[in-house]
Write a protein that holds these residues in place. Structure first.
Motif, PDB file in Angstrom:
ATOM      1  N   UNK A 133       0.808  -1.219   0.000  1.00 51.74           N
ATOM      2  CA  UNK A 133       0.000   0.000   0.000  1.00 51.74           C
ATOM      3  C   UNK A 133       0.845   1.274   0.000  1.00 51.74           C
ATOM      4  N   UNK A 134       2.165   1.118  -0.082  1.00 52.38           N
ATOM      5  CA  UNK A 134       3.038   2.287  -0.138  1.00 52.38           C
ATOM      6  C   UNK A 134       3.007   2.929  -1.527  1.00 52.38           C
ATOM      7  N   UNK A 135       3.498   4.160  -1.586  1.00 46.45           N
ATOM      8  CA  UNK A 135       3.634   4.820  -2.893  1.00 46.45           C
ATOM      9  C   UNK A 135       4.547   3.997  -3.790  1.00 46.45           C
ATOM     10  N   UNK A 136       4.348   4.126  -5.094  1.00 47.02           N
ATOM     11  CA  UNK A 136       5.118   3.340  -6.054  1.00 47.02           C
ATOM     12  C   UNK A 136       6.617   3.478  -5.913  1.00 47.02           C
ATOM     13  N   UNK A 137       7.104   4.703  -5.689  1.00 48.66           N
ATOM     14  CA  UNK A 137       8.557   4.910  -5.597  1.00 48.66           C
ATOM     15  C   UNK A 137       9.156   4.240  -4.363  1.00 48.66           C
ATOM     16  N   UNK A 138       8.353   4.119  -3.309  1.00 44.21           N
ATOM     17  CA  UNK A 138       8.819   3.407  -2.106  1.00 44.21           C
ATOM     18  C   UNK A 138       8.887   1.907  -2.401  1.00 44.21           C
ATOM     19  N   UNK A 139       7.859   1.388  -3.053  1.00 42.41           N
ATOM     20  CA  UNK A 139       7.857  -0.038  -3.409  1.00 42.41           C
ATOM     21  C   UNK A 139       9.050  -0.377  -4.306  1.00 42.41           C
ATOM     22  N   UNK A 140       9.368   0.540  -5.234  1.00 36.52           N
ATOM     23  CA  UNK A 140      10.434   0.278  -6.197  1.00 36.52           C
ATOM     24  C   UNK A 140      11.821   0.217  -5.549  1.00 36.52           C
ATOM     25  N   UNK A 141      12.007   0.944  -4.454  1.00 32.54           N
ATOM     26  CA  UNK A 141      13.332   0.975  -3.816  1.00 32.54           C
ATOM     27  C   UNK A 141      13.468  -0.054  -2.703  1.00 32.54           C
ATOM     28  N   UNK A 142      12.343  -0.629  -2.289  1.00 30.16           N
ATOM     29  CA  UNK A 142      12.368  -1.605  -1.192  1.00 30.16           C
ATOM     30  C   UNK A 142      13.076  -2.888  -1.614  1.00 30.16           C
ATOM     31  N   UNK A 143      13.737  -3.532  -0.654  1.00 29.63           N
ATOM     32  CA  UNK A 143      14.370  -4.827  -0.922  1.00 29.63           C
ATOM     33  C   UNK A 143      13.309  -5.915  -1.058  1.00 29.63           C
ATOM     34  N   UNK A 144      12.279  -5.788  -0.248  1.00 31.25           N
ATOM     35  CA  UNK A 144      11.163  -6.734  -0.308  1.00 31.25           C
ATOM     36  C   UNK A 144       9.857  -5.961  -0.197  1.00 31.25           C
TER      37      UNK A 144
END
Length: 324
Positions: free
Chosen positions: A36-47
């Motif tokens: 449910x995070x913003x797209x840019x946060x999801x893209x930088x996350x390891x998982x």
């Protein structure tokens, strides 16, 4: 003018992303991001995952620092599972309306008033609520964990009444439900979903079990965010109306670029999709500052943590046995 502004914004964004990656490497940190995070946060996350997956990754990571890009209770769960690691959240104000609907003191009193009941709590609760719980569940494993108990087991289920009602309906149980709900999943408009179905007659309606029963009756598939994503990936040729927090559409679109995903709208006529304002508090800038300063840090009272870790570990053990 707009083109120049966009280019400048992209440069700043790229520099920020590189700085976060560098800090993560220097500090042996891991970034966990909820769907449910913003797209840019999801893209930088390891998982990236749902609550169950995030708990599973937190439990087995060898990183020194865990940055939980989600909401406060997720950070607490990670800290309880990893007491010797530093757990950070980009914004301490990222709470949860569902967790807030179940104050620990009132829930504890409720439990005391019903002796002899097994207490099952949804993961969307504070560590203090988990401390008076026998086993924690997520929407991914709630049905299976409930069914792991004898049919005549007396069960208290909290805090989500919609998920509890749904589990009761598909298992034939009669669990005693705490009266809580998620403000996002409560807000989906039945009328607007019906309108969307009329406009897109072949669309498959995907719904999260935290939605009201009237919304679930309109759904073709009911499941956790991970289950809904898996269904879409396995059936990319279909068109979808998605009744859960709209952040999941980012991953759905990444995995199925040719598929049409339509967010189910809330009752609020000014919104085309349904977003959790708490989840959206986390930004790349806050993530960078959080890693740089190693703050805000999640701290859980050791006495509460000692009690809260038991039902969480029990959930992870049952999930592992069930192959979830």
């Amino acid at each position: 003018m707009f083109k120049l502004e966009r280019e400048i914004k992209n440069i700043i964004m790229n520099n920020l992303i590189e700085a976060i990656k560098q800090l993560k490497k220097e500090k042996n940190a891991i970034i966990l991001g909820h769907y449910y995070q913003k797209g840019e946060i999801q893209d930088i996350a390891d998982y990236v995952g749902d609550s169950l997956a995030l708990a599973q990754w937190a439990a087995k990571t060898e990183a020194d620092i865990i940055v939980m890009c989600g909401v406060h209770f997720m950070g607490e769960t990670a800290k309880v599972l990893c007491p010797n690691k530093k757990v950070l959240v980009p914004d301490m104000a990222a709470g949860c309306s569902l967790a807030d609907s179940c104050p620990a003191d009132k829930f504890s009193q409720f439990v005391k008033e019903h002796p002899g009941y097994t207490v099952i709590s949804y993961v969307n609760t504070t560590a203090a609520v988990k401390a008076v719980t026998d086993v924690v569940v997520t929407s991914t494993n709630a049905k299976q964990i409930v069914e792991s108990f004898p049919k005549d087991e007396k069960i208290i289920f909290g805090p989500d009444r919609n998920l509890g009602n749904y589990i009761n309906s598909i298992t034939g149980r009669n669990m005693l439900l705490w009266d809580g709900a998620c403000h996002v999943h409560e807000q989906f408009s039945v009328e607007k979903i019906v309108e969307l179905k009329a406009q897109h007659p072949d669309a498959v309606v995907l719904a999260h079990p935290e939605c009201k029963s009237v919304v679930l009756k309109l759904a073709d598939v009911v499941g956790s965010t991970a289950a809904l994503l898996k269904y879409a990936v396995n059936h990319p040729e279909k068109e979808y109306i998605v009744a859960t927090e709209s952040g999941i559409l980012h991953e759905m679109q990444k995995k199925c670029p040719q598929t049409t995903f339509i967010p189910a709208p809330p009752n609020d006529s000014t919104c085309a999709c349904n977003e959790c304002s708490f989840m959206r508090l986390n930004t790349l800038e806050k993530l960078y500052n959080c890693l740089k300063d190693e703050s805000p840090e999640i701290i859980v009272d050791p006495e509460i943590a000692e009690k809260a870790v038991k039902p969480i570990k029990r959930m992870l053990e049952i999930s592992a046995k069930l192959g979830l």
